[in-house]
Design an enzyme around this catalytic site. Sequence first.
Site, PDB file in Angstrom:
ATOM      1  N   GLY A  10       0.843  -1.196   0.000  1.00 27.89           N
ATOM      2  CA  GLY A  10       0.000   0.000   0.000  1.00 27.89           C
ATOM      3  C   GLY A  10       0.872   1.237   0.000  1.00 27.89           C
ATOM      4  O   GLY A  10       1.838   1.333   0.765  1.00 27.89           O
ATOM      5  N   GLY A  37      -0.332   4.594   0.100  1.00 28.19           N
ATOM      6  CA  GLY A  37      -1.000   5.828   0.505  1.00 28.19           C
ATOM      7  C   GLY A  37      -0.157   6.507   1.566  1.00 28.19           C
ATOM      8  O   GLY A  37       1.056   6.255   1.684  1.00 28.19           O
ATOM      9  N   ALA A  55      -0.045   6.261   4.918  1.00 19.94           N
ATOM     10  CA  ALA A  55       0.554   5.408   5.954  1.00 19.94           C
ATOM     11  C   ALA A  55       1.727   4.620   5.380  1.00 19.94           C
ATOM     12  O   ALA A  55       2.802   4.554   5.974  1.00 19.94           O
ATOM     13  CB  ALA A  55      -0.494   4.469   6.535  1.00 19.94           C
ATOM     14  N   GLY A  56       1.519   4.039   4.197  1.00 21.74           N
ATOM     15  CA  GLY A  56       2.560   3.219   3.582  1.00 21.74           C
ATOM     16  C   GLY A  56       3.800   4.024   3.246  1.00 21.74           C
ATOM     17  O   GLY A  56       4.933   3.628   3.553  1.00 21.74           O
ATOM     18  N   PHE A  72     -13.052  21.794  13.288  1.00 27.64           N
ATOM     19  CA  PHE A  72     -13.574  20.569  12.696  1.00 27.64           C
ATOM     20  C   PHE A  72     -14.535  19.920  13.681  1.00 27.64           C
ATOM     21  O   PHE A  72     -14.538  20.251  14.871  1.00 27.64           O
ATOM     22  CB  PHE A  72     -12.418  19.618  12.351  1.00 27.64           C
ATOM     23  CG  PHE A  72     -12.280  19.341  10.878  1.00 27.64           C
ATOM     24  CD1 PHE A  72     -12.340  20.365   9.946  1.00 27.64           C
ATOM     25  CD2 PHE A  72     -12.080  18.045  10.414  1.00 27.64           C
ATOM     26  CE1 PHE A  72     -12.218  20.099   8.590  1.00 27.64           C
ATOM     27  CE2 PHE A  72     -11.949  17.774   9.057  1.00 27.64           C
ATOM     28  CZ  PHE A  72     -12.023  18.807   8.135  1.00 27.64           C
ATOM     29  N   GLN A  83     -18.030   4.389   9.356  1.00 26.65           N
ATOM     30  CA  GLN A  83     -18.395   5.809   9.429  1.00 26.65           C
ATOM     31  C   GLN A  83     -19.170   6.272   8.200  1.00 26.65           C
ATOM     32  O   GLN A  83     -18.767   6.026   7.075  1.00 26.65           O
ATOM     33  CB  GLN A  83     -17.146   6.677   9.572  1.00 26.65           C
ATOM     34  CG  GLN A  83     -17.478   8.170   9.625  1.00 26.65           C
ATOM     35  CD  GLN A  83     -16.340   8.998  10.168  1.00 26.65           C
ATOM     36  OE1 GLN A  83     -15.389   9.282   9.468  1.00 26.65           O
ATOM     37  NE2 GLN A  83     -16.424   9.364  11.428  1.00 26.65           N
ATOM     38  N   HIS A 138     -20.201   9.626   6.378  1.00 26.42           N
ATOM     39  CA  HIS A 138     -19.851  11.043   6.338  1.00 26.42           C
ATOM     40  C   HIS A 138     -21.112  11.843   6.053  1.00 26.42           C
ATOM     41  O   HIS A 138     -21.895  11.470   5.180  1.00 26.42           O
ATOM     42  CB  HIS A 138     -18.793  11.293   5.255  1.00 26.42           C
ATOM     43  CG  HIS A 138     -18.141  12.629   5.367  1.00 26.42           C
ATOM     44  ND1 HIS A 138     -18.798  13.796   5.041  1.00 26.42           N
ATOM     45  CD2 HIS A 138     -16.901  12.990   5.777  1.00 26.42           C
ATOM     46  CE1 HIS A 138     -17.977  14.813   5.249  1.00 26.42           C
ATOM     47  NE2 HIS A 138     -16.814  14.354   5.691  1.00 26.42           N
ATOM     48  N   LEU A 144     -17.390  12.932  -1.984  1.00 22.52           N
ATOM     49  CA  LEU A 144     -17.256  13.642  -0.712  1.00 22.52           C
ATOM     50  C   LEU A 144     -17.165  15.156  -0.882  1.00 22.52           C
ATOM     51  O   LEU A 144     -16.419  15.653  -1.725  1.00 22.52           O
ATOM     52  CB  LEU A 144     -15.980  13.147  -0.020  1.00 22.52           C
ATOM     53  CG  LEU A 144     -15.556  13.870   1.259  1.00 22.52           C
ATOM     54  CD1 LEU A 144     -16.489  13.525   2.398  1.00 22.52           C
ATOM     55  CD2 LEU A 144     -14.127  13.504   1.624  1.00 22.52           C
ATOM     56  N   GLU A 167     -15.681  18.012   5.294  1.00 23.75           N
ATOM     57  CA  GLU A 167     -16.147  18.626   6.532  1.00 23.75           C
ATOM     58  C   GLU A 167     -15.651  20.069   6.643  1.00 23.75           C
ATOM     59  O   GLU A 167     -16.203  20.877   7.384  1.00 23.75           O
ATOM     60  CB  GLU A 167     -15.594  17.794   7.701  1.00 23.75           C
ATOM     61  CG  GLU A 167     -16.082  18.202   9.062  1.00 23.75           C
ATOM     62  CD  GLU A 167     -15.913  17.061  10.069  1.00 23.75           C
ATOM     63  OE1 GLU A 167     -16.315  15.932   9.759  1.00 23.75           O
ATOM     64  OE2 GLU A 167     -15.364  17.316  11.149  1.00 23.75           O
ATOM     65  N   ARG A 227     -19.217  13.232  13.482  1.00 24.74           N
ATOM     66  CA  ARG A 227     -19.831  12.817  12.222  1.00 24.74           C
ATOM     67  C   ARG A 227     -21.007  11.866  12.410  1.00 24.74           C
ATOM     68  O   ARG A 227     -22.001  11.949  11.688  1.00 24.74           O
ATOM     69  CB  ARG A 227     -18.778  12.152  11.337  1.00 24.74           C
ATOM     70  CG  ARG A 227     -17.837  13.162  10.748  1.00 24.74           C
ATOM     71  CD  ARG A 227     -16.761  12.493   9.930  1.00 24.74           C
ATOM     72  NE  ARG A 227     -15.898  13.509   9.329  1.00 24.74           N
ATOM     73  CZ  ARG A 227     -14.785  13.235   8.672  1.00 24.74           C
ATOM     74  NH1 ARG A 227     -14.387  11.987   8.530  1.00 24.74           N
ATOM     75  NH2 ARG A 227     -14.062  14.210   8.154  1.00 24.74           N
ATOM     76  N   HIS A 262     -17.917   6.180   4.454  1.00 29.82           N
ATOM     77  CA  HIS A 262     -16.714   6.979   4.283  1.00 29.82           C
ATOM     78  C   HIS A 262     -15.455   6.334   4.833  1.00 29.82           C
ATOM     79  O   HIS A 262     -14.398   6.378   4.218  1.00 29.82           O
ATOM     80  CB  HIS A 262     -16.927   8.326   4.971  1.00 29.82           C
ATOM     81  CG  HIS A 262     -15.772   9.275   4.848  1.00 29.82           C
ATOM     82  ND1 HIS A 262     -15.269   9.653   3.622  1.00 29.82           N
ATOM     83  CD2 HIS A 262     -15.038   9.933   5.775  1.00 29.82           C
ATOM     84  CE1 HIS A 262     -14.265  10.495   3.812  1.00 29.82           C
ATOM     85  NE2 HIS A 262     -14.092  10.674   5.104  1.00 29.82           N
ATOM     86  N   GLU A 314      -5.651   3.252   7.769  1.00 32.33           N
ATOM     87  CA  GLU A 314      -7.052   2.834   7.868  1.00 32.33           C
ATOM     88  C   GLU A 314      -7.192   1.314   7.919  1.00 32.33           C
ATOM     89  O   GLU A 314      -8.140   0.796   8.501  1.00 32.33           O
ATOM     90  CB  GLU A 314      -7.859   3.399   6.697  1.00 32.33           C
ATOM     91  CG  GLU A 314      -9.372   3.216   6.880  1.00 32.33           C
ATOM     92  CD  GLU A 314     -10.207   3.865   5.778  1.00 32.33           C
ATOM     93  OE1 GLU A 314      -9.668   4.698   5.027  1.00 32.33           O
ATOM     94  OE2 GLU A 314     -11.396   3.525   5.678  1.00 32.33           O
ATOM     95  N   ARG A 329     -14.713   8.122  14.213  1.00 31.76           N
ATOM     96  CA  ARG A 329     -13.507   8.920  14.023  1.00 31.76           C
ATOM     97  C   ARG A 329     -13.841  10.401  13.882  1.00 31.76           C
ATOM     98  O   ARG A 329     -14.829  10.760  13.265  1.00 31.76           O
ATOM     99  CB  ARG A 329     -12.778   8.466  12.761  1.00 31.76           C
ATOM    100  CG  ARG A 329     -11.607   9.323  12.381  1.00 31.76           C
ATOM    101  CD  ARG A 329     -10.835   8.757  11.231  1.00 31.76           C
ATOM    102  NE  ARG A 329     -11.510   8.868   9.960  1.00 31.76           N
ATOM    103  CZ  ARG A 329     -11.583   9.977   9.218  1.00 31.76           C
ATOM    104  NH1 ARG A 329     -11.024  11.102   9.647  1.00 31.76           N
ATOM    105  NH2 ARG A 329     -12.196   9.976   8.057  1.00 31.76           N
ATOM    106  N   LEU A 377      -5.759  11.374   8.775  1.00 28.15           N
ATOM    107  CA  LEU A 377      -4.454  11.709   8.208  1.00 28.15           C
ATOM    108  C   LEU A 377      -3.391  11.667   9.302  1.00 28.15           C
ATOM    109  O   LEU A 377      -2.286  11.173   9.101  1.00 28.15           O
ATOM    110  CB  LEU A 377      -4.477  13.092   7.540  1.00 28.15           C
ATOM    111  CG  LEU A 377      -5.345  13.232   6.285  1.00 28.15           C
ATOM    112  CD1 LEU A 377      -5.053  14.547   5.571  1.00 28.15           C
ATOM    113  CD2 LEU A 377      -5.136  12.074   5.335  1.00 28.15           C
TER     114      LEU A 377
END
Lengths: 344, 555
Positions: free
Chosen positions: B10, B12, B14-15, B112, B225, B227, B237, B240, B271, B335, B359, B370, B376
């Site tokens: 992965g 993204g 995190a990866g 937020f 979740q 959204h 999306l 928020e 949310r 979401h 995730e 969350r 993030l």
Amino acid sequence: MDVSVIIKRYDPVKADTSYKEEHKLTIDEKARITILDVLRMIRDHKDGSLAFRCSCRSGICGSCAVRVNGHEVLACTTGLMDSLSREGKVVIEPLKNLTAIKDLVVDLTPMWDRLKKSDPWLIPDHNLQIGWDNETSMSRSSTRDNENNPPSPPFNKGGMGGFSDKKVALLDKTSSCILCGACYSDCEAFKVDPDFLGPAVFNNAYRFVIDPRDSGGKDRLKKLAESGLWHCAHCYLCASICPKGINPKDSISHLRAKSYRMGLKDDPGASYIDGFYHGIKRTGRISEPLLAIKVKGVGIIKEIPFFLKLLMRGKVPRIRGSIKGIKEIRKIYKIIEDGRRGKA
Amino acid sequence: MRVHDVLIVGAGLAGMRAAIAVPPELDVAVISKVHPVRSHSVAAEGGINAAIREDDSWEAHAFDTIKGGDYLGDQDAIEIMCQEGPKDVLELDRMGALFSRDERGRIAQRPFGGADFPRTCFAADKTGHALVHLLYEQLLKRKAFVYEEWYVTSLIVEDNTCKGVIAWDLITGGLQQIRAKSVILATGGYGRVYSISTNALINTGDGMSIAYRAGIPLMDMEFVQFHPTTLKETGILLSEAARGEGGYLLNSKNERFMNRYAPKKMELASRDVVSRAEYQEIKEGRGINGCVLLDIRHLGKVKIMERLPQIRELAITFAGVDPVKDPVPIRPGVHYSMGGIRTNEWGETGLEGLYAAGESACVSIHGANRLGGNALLETIVFGKRSGLKASERAKSIRSLDVSSKSIKAEEDRIAEIMNRTKGEKVPVLKEEIGQIMSEGVGISRKREGTERAKEKVKKIKERYRDVYIQDKNRVFNTELVSCLELGSIIELAEIIIESALAREESRGAHYRLDFPLRDDTRWLKHTLAYKRETAPRLDYADVRITKYPPAERKY
């Protein structure tokens, strides 16, 4: 309504030629159907072997760049109804300038390789202390070591080492590239220079050049200048098709100006600009022979036979003196040059 | 034969954050079914939370996160994230992230949902894009090897240790064994288990599925979740940030209906609360064609263009509404997955050599719900931590002893699928299961409905054994990958259903019409789902509480 979707197919296993395939579909013209929706309909319900890339389906991941009726677009943000000809036809093809892997999937390796060549990362300026705001950004109750982790330099408006509003806006724009490859497909400069970095990569490089936290400076620009910076033909195709509304051509112009001002004039392109600039300043005229010498340098010797031919046919312009209004011209130069110094 | 010290599945946030945390003397590789910049993190819009101001504190951030998660999050892990967050976010800034700035030149922060301090740092409404491209640049600088467009089909597990992965190379069409001393799963969420989702088409939860098949428990999978602001037809999306910058939610009577559900925080409640309120309004007849309205007109064009340009673009392109001029019809949509591969605060999964982050993992930070801006942050903090831990292990290992048995099994599995000559097509089943999940385990749940979904998924699972792949060529066979992804989807659907049926209470995003209240005596615990042939086996684990005792949640 009935529509006809023509897709350029390519199957590397079956045959080594591509072919066009027509799909007749009935669609609801009021629904907001995108080109990507159409491709998915065909793949999911008619022909599972149709290959194309897609992911976010909201115009931010850059996977689905294709050509629709000859123009580069993101399939997911392009409406089908907007793309139909009067006869209800639409033609979908893979990106150009790149090798097809299968159907609409192209090998983007050449673009990624060029990106890697451009050192696309910030080279932090560790000496940059100006504008650092010690009360910024550290929260009170934490165990972090503030000495090893100084707060980040803010973009001080107008402050040294910081950003003006205009620059922030420019950075916003140039950094919104999604590397979809649309401009790579469109660019004509690769025909002249196979090593040309391409619109997206230059645009991306410009983003670092204008970042006040970057210390790449002249080295960064030198590398870019040597990677085809002067080979862009200013055709504006990249700017006209960019799905994110970026203008890579402008970024290239700015890079040229910056590198020129830093004295990086070795390239024939830069020499040409130099000759042009000083020629007009000196006499008010463009002297083509002098420009040719300036651009070609010693290599001009090879052009002597060509020059003689031109001479015999009366095609070599006379070298003439200054024009009448040269003083006015020099005034214009002075105003511009003073203005620039003032800005710096 | 390919061998790496650390292999990350992965690419993204995190990866990639894990990859650049691997010290230069180690060999690190990233493998992903799409090119890194195509990863779904790129679509994150609103921002990343961190207590970077004098008048904020990590403790306040931790409390907001714990409360937002309806007290199901593990408080020690949350404290780590909130403490390390500021340093990690400033580190991104120094790498070159283009965060938006305030008038003093500091990293700007916006309010937020569910937060008592405006602590969400952002890059306009394209924060994910800014950070994914930043980390990709760092990945190139780090010279990490990237397997672009490789689909990981399973883990190599021998001697109770993870020793690499088996992966299908999409471009050439073949399986390879890729060996590694440490493997980190950072494959993101499973939004596409549901028919309409904000998630990219690639978000099929493959990493969770392969970990589960290797015997690792998936934790808290019933918490999905919704959204509050997604476009009706497409599920796209709208961040928020729209409400963070001051946007209103209106019903058909033009009322800011949130004053009935969260009088204090209004549109900026957590949310789950906002999504349920919208659902309630629509159910009680105060919706407009199954939607409520997001109104940001009063922010003015200048602010919208500066702070919310992407939202405007998306609303115009996909809903035909310019939010500068008109309110946008929106509704709650799937979401994010609070649940995932169970890990500790270093990404360790319990299987030697295997780590997970982002995730796809469940540390658990988000508990039952969350907060916006925390996803993030989780990818950055725990991506980095898992990268460091995986490197430590890789350093301590001399050599890898791996047999070629595992690849044979996978080759047989794929050959069997490719050789089928007739049957149903993958997209048919994918669409059906998405519908079943949306109806049976959606924003509100009830035993009968969820039981029905369970029966239906069981039937889909049987039909899946006979799905048919039309494309018989190996080169860029997206149909085959889609078939394997459907396998993940079905597996996760079963787990979500089983976990949701068992939890007889309402907490955070898990809302049971038949058990509408939170029940701390019976259910203040994590659900663990283990692989079994017939149906998942459920077990439970305690929630780790440090200094924030569970209390009633009010916004």
